[in-house]
Design a protein around this motif. Sequence first.
Motif, PDB file in Angstrom:
ATOM      1  N   ASP A 142       0.809  -1.225   0.000  1.00 51.15           N
ATOM      2  CA  ASP A 142       0.000   0.000   0.000  1.00 51.15           C
ATOM      3  C   ASP A 142       0.841   1.272   0.000  1.00 51.15           C
ATOM      4  OD1 ASP A 142      -2.357  -1.450   0.067  1.00 51.15           O
ATOM      5  OD2 ASP A 142      -2.505  -1.402   2.253  1.00 51.15           O
ATOM      6  N   ASP A 477      -6.490  12.029 -13.027  1.00 57.12           N
ATOM      7  CA  ASP A 477      -6.859  12.117 -11.619  1.00 57.12           C
ATOM      8  C   ASP A 477      -7.100  13.587 -11.288  1.00 57.12           C
ATOM      9  OD1 ASP A 477      -6.494   9.319 -11.043  1.00 57.12           O
ATOM     10  OD2 ASP A 477      -4.347   9.680 -11.209  1.00 57.12           O
ATOM     11  N   ARG A 511     -10.163   4.389 -11.690  1.00 50.52           N
ATOM     12  CA  ARG A 511      -8.805   4.804 -11.293  1.00 50.52           C
ATOM     13  C   ARG A 511      -8.343   4.050 -10.058  1.00 50.52           C
ATOM     14  NH1 ARG A 511      -6.281   6.605 -15.105  1.00 50.52           N
ATOM     15  NH2 ARG A 511      -4.941   7.983 -13.875  1.00 50.52           N
ATOM     16  N   ASN A 513     -10.152   3.373  -7.306  1.00 49.47           N
ATOM     17  CA  ASN A 513     -10.718   3.940  -6.077  1.00 49.47           C
ATOM     18  C   ASN A 513      -9.654   4.681  -5.255  1.00 49.47           C
ATOM     19  OD1 ASN A 513     -13.487   3.491  -6.166  1.00 49.47           O
ATOM     20  ND2 ASN A 513     -13.261   1.367  -5.493  1.00 49.47           N
ATOM     21  N   LYS A 514      -8.798   5.402  -5.963  1.00 51.33           N
ATOM     22  CA  LYS A 514      -7.745   6.185  -5.314  1.00 51.33           C
ATOM     23  C   LYS A 514      -8.019   7.671  -5.532  1.00 51.33           C
ATOM     24  CE  LYS A 514      -4.208   2.610  -5.892  1.00 51.33           C
ATOM     25  NZ  LYS A 514      -2.893   2.263  -6.489  1.00 51.33           N
ATOM     26  N   GLN A 515      -7.912   8.421  -4.461  1.00 50.04           N
ATOM     27  CA  GLN A 515      -8.142   9.869  -4.517  1.00 50.04           C
ATOM     28  C   GLN A 515      -6.976  10.611  -3.887  1.00 50.04           C
ATOM     29  OE1 GLN A 515     -10.991  11.972  -5.638  1.00 50.04           O
ATOM     30  NE2 GLN A 515      -9.264  13.391  -5.397  1.00 50.04           N
ATOM     31  N   ASP A 516      -6.392  11.544  -4.642  1.00 48.94           N
ATOM     32  CA  ASP A 516      -5.374  12.439  -4.091  1.00 48.94           C
ATOM     33  C   ASP A 516      -6.046  13.749  -3.714  1.00 48.94           C
ATOM     34  OD1 ASP A 516      -3.659  10.443  -4.823  1.00 48.94           O
ATOM     35  OD2 ASP A 516      -2.651  11.563  -6.421  1.00 48.94           O
ATOM     36  N   GLN A 554      -9.255   4.818  -1.248  1.00 47.56           N
ATOM     37  CA  GLN A 554      -7.864   4.867  -0.798  1.00 47.56           C
ATOM     38  C   GLN A 554      -7.356   6.299  -0.980  1.00 47.56           C
ATOM     39  OE1 GLN A 554      -5.276   1.813  -2.361  1.00 47.56           O
ATOM     40  NE2 GLN A 554      -3.431   2.961  -1.867  1.00 47.56           N
ATOM     41  N   ALA A 556      -4.863   9.610  -0.560  1.00 47.10           N
ATOM     42  CA  ALA A 556      -3.479  10.067  -0.451  1.00 47.10           C
ATOM     43  C   ALA A 556      -3.480  11.575  -0.281  1.00 47.10           C
ATOM     44  CB  ALA A 556      -2.676   9.683  -1.693  1.00 47.10           C
ATOM     45  N   ASN A 587       0.169   6.727   1.788  1.00 46.29           N
ATOM     46  CA  ASN A 587       0.696   7.329   0.569  1.00 46.29           C
ATOM     47  C   ASN A 587       1.205   8.725   0.897  1.00 46.29           C
ATOM     48  OD1 ASN A 587      -0.366   5.267  -1.534  1.00 46.29           O
ATOM     49  ND2 ASN A 587      -2.144   5.762  -0.278  1.00 46.29           N
TER      50      ASN A 587
END
Length: 861
Positions: A142, A477, A511, A513-516, A554, A556, A587
């Motif tokens: 991770d 993103d 993407r 399920n990742k968000q910055d 998830q 970051a 992250n």
Amino acid sequence: MPKLRLTTQRESVFNNEVISKFELFNSLFLTLPFYKIKDTGTLLPLFFKSCEDGIKQGQKPAQVIEEFFAKYTSYTDRKDIVDLLFRFIQYIERQVVLFDAVEDASFTKLNTTDEQSTLAFILKKNADNKTMLSKIERLIDDLSLRLVLTAHPTQFYPGNVLAIITDLTQAIKENDITSINSLLQQLGKTPFFNKKSPTPVDEALNLTWFLENVFYFAAANIQEEIDQNLDEYNLETKKILELGFWPGGDRDGNPNVHSDTTVEVSKMLRQILFRCYYRDFRVIKRRITFRGVEENIAKLNDVLYANAFDQGIEIEDISVQLKEGLNKIKDTLLEEHEGLFVDLVNDLIRKIELYGNYFASLDIRQDSRVLRKVHEFCRQNKPISSLYPADYDKLSEADKLKHISFKEASINFASAPDELTKDTIETIKEIKGIQKRNGERACHRFIISNCQQASDILQLMELFLWNGWSKDTLTIDFVPLFETVNDLKGAADIMETLYSNPFYKAHLASRGNKQDIMLGYSDSTKDGGYLMANWSIFNGKTSLSAVAEKHNIQLAFFDGRGGPPARGGGKTHRFYASMGKEIANKNIQLTVQGQTISSQYGSVESAEFNIEQLINAGITSGLKEKHNILLDPENKVLLDAMAEDGYKAFVDLREHPLFVSYLEKLSPLKLLSQANISSRPVKRNGGGEMKLEDLRAISFVTAWSMLKQNVPGFYGMGTAMKNQEKAGNWGKVVKVYEDSDYLKTIVDNCMMSMSKSDFAITAHLASDKEFGSFWTQLHNEFELTKEMLLKLSGQPTLMANYPVDKRSIATRERIILPLVLIQHFALEKLQHDQNATDQKALEKLSVRTVFGIVNAGRNLA
């Protein structure tokens, strides 16, 4: 006791390896055969002494300098005086470089990673515990670290000077006096500044020096170490480190960045990377001269050479092709040649896996207000115009969201857009080309600064769908940037709306399920003061983490950190290690900018150390997963009250009628644009009146650091603590401090900021008719904060727990004391009428001092 012995040993090393060597080489430096060296070399030590004595006596800078010239020289003409002061500046600038080089040469002796926090130690300790090994493997799977190099204008050293510093550092390591002497002479004759402001492409090119000469090697070395450690315990390895890049992509408030700039920088990054690849491949080609590999060697050589040097070839993502070719060579070596030199091939494969076709991922950033205008313009054109009511911009946020339909369209423009709108549309289109040429990771993030509502994100997604992108191929993103105190308070609600939006939810799923989410420290400090900024970001991270967990996202956090503590700098790895389980911390993403790049990542050794520290912080905090005690109701109420008191104190100061004029008249704020160090304007409203809200955070913090007051890094802290003491809560404050590593980090970084302040330099202002009471207000808060911090931490002096860092700062501050006085002397003279020639000379004198002061501070701006 072991910690005490280690500290004593580091102090001894610092004294012997840094202070003693600097004094030795500095004495050599003062005798070098430069222009008018006799006058400068003889007078500079006397000038140092005059400055120190004058400050102790409370004299004005102009008085100190005028008395020096009267006592030690025969100069009376203004031109001769200014000429000598310029030569002093040139010498002191190079003394700073010399101290940097001496300190960097001793880096490995002064800095050792805590063995118990390293991946190797953690794996060894848990070798017989399958449950823990499994947890470590999941954690590493991770974990990620993204370092983003930005174009903020405090990286003063041009590439040729950086190269000299690198060679000088190596010569000092080897005690090569002949080379040191030659390099000091070269340094003395090499210009430190630009004759004209750089373009965004120039800035990008200057910054690629670090990519090519430092990160290319350091990141690969760290990844190799990770691979070896995990392989030893039969654990699957993973790419952890990624590099990001802002020059050429960051157009927030920079009118000089255009779509063609972005394309040019993306091509430049690719070409420089392939030159690095080709440099490595030449070593492979020279060593692997065996049968069975000739054809693959020749093919790869031609491909790498063409991509590195041929400007005319059609470029595309060939990273997979390169790895396939290298793996064929590797297989032949293992099967037919006992694996001889296979390590060279593995090293290049590892680098291609790290950097692909792009080297560093180019982020695009634009202000939400600009993006709203672009959306408005596009809505006026067919076929989009039929989808929106004429009063769309006046609708509530809830009603706007009902109208956003995410229809794909090809717009027929009825009229020509303005330049900014046209550039935004062209940039959206060009990103697709960059991804095709360099790979998706080459440019896949669009950062929306000043993000205030969910529609800011969703409308931007529509702009992509209206300008060449489809829902199925939207490989972007979207990253909201929350900066001000109020924006941070509303951030969780905005993300809740986005996560609940069907289209955005589907996009996130595509993407991974990742968000910055980016959080800005600079503007939040300028907006709310040091304590409120840090506490607002902490609370923002907590609430944003909770919302992300609720939606199984998830998360970051991308921390927009500057160099100084006032802009999120300081002991960064300790900050990440202090996060609790309530804050997403797997992250780690942060900006690295200005002098922080050269001071923390200026050599392969220092870059490896600092990268390892950040990775270890992520691992150790992930293993501990401790509850953050600041979230306990009683402690949170306490910190809420302290942050609010600090905020009120800072806002009261910020709204003082003399606040802006104090900076304008007594610091070189208005002259910073003459430094020719950035393509970006000092403030956002062009040539208009100086307003605090338009002033960039970096210029704001730099101005205070020139005054040696560093107000954004401490103001309000003393008041906040004193109020709790008056309320009978001091015991609670001490208890929270002792139990919270996060609060300790805030306090330590505040102490660092204050250690680079010296109110004695401006003590004469206490009796100034215009600014006397304002200066006294600043000074009183400084002394109160110092008193309360020492009482809280139990330390006898600021930074007593970090004696080597304290000594380094004190030495640097002493070196540049004459620069500060020269600057204040010039600014004082500029407050009076001058003829055009003297005006220009004094302005130039003031601006030139900024370089050395910031370089010496390493994280002042």
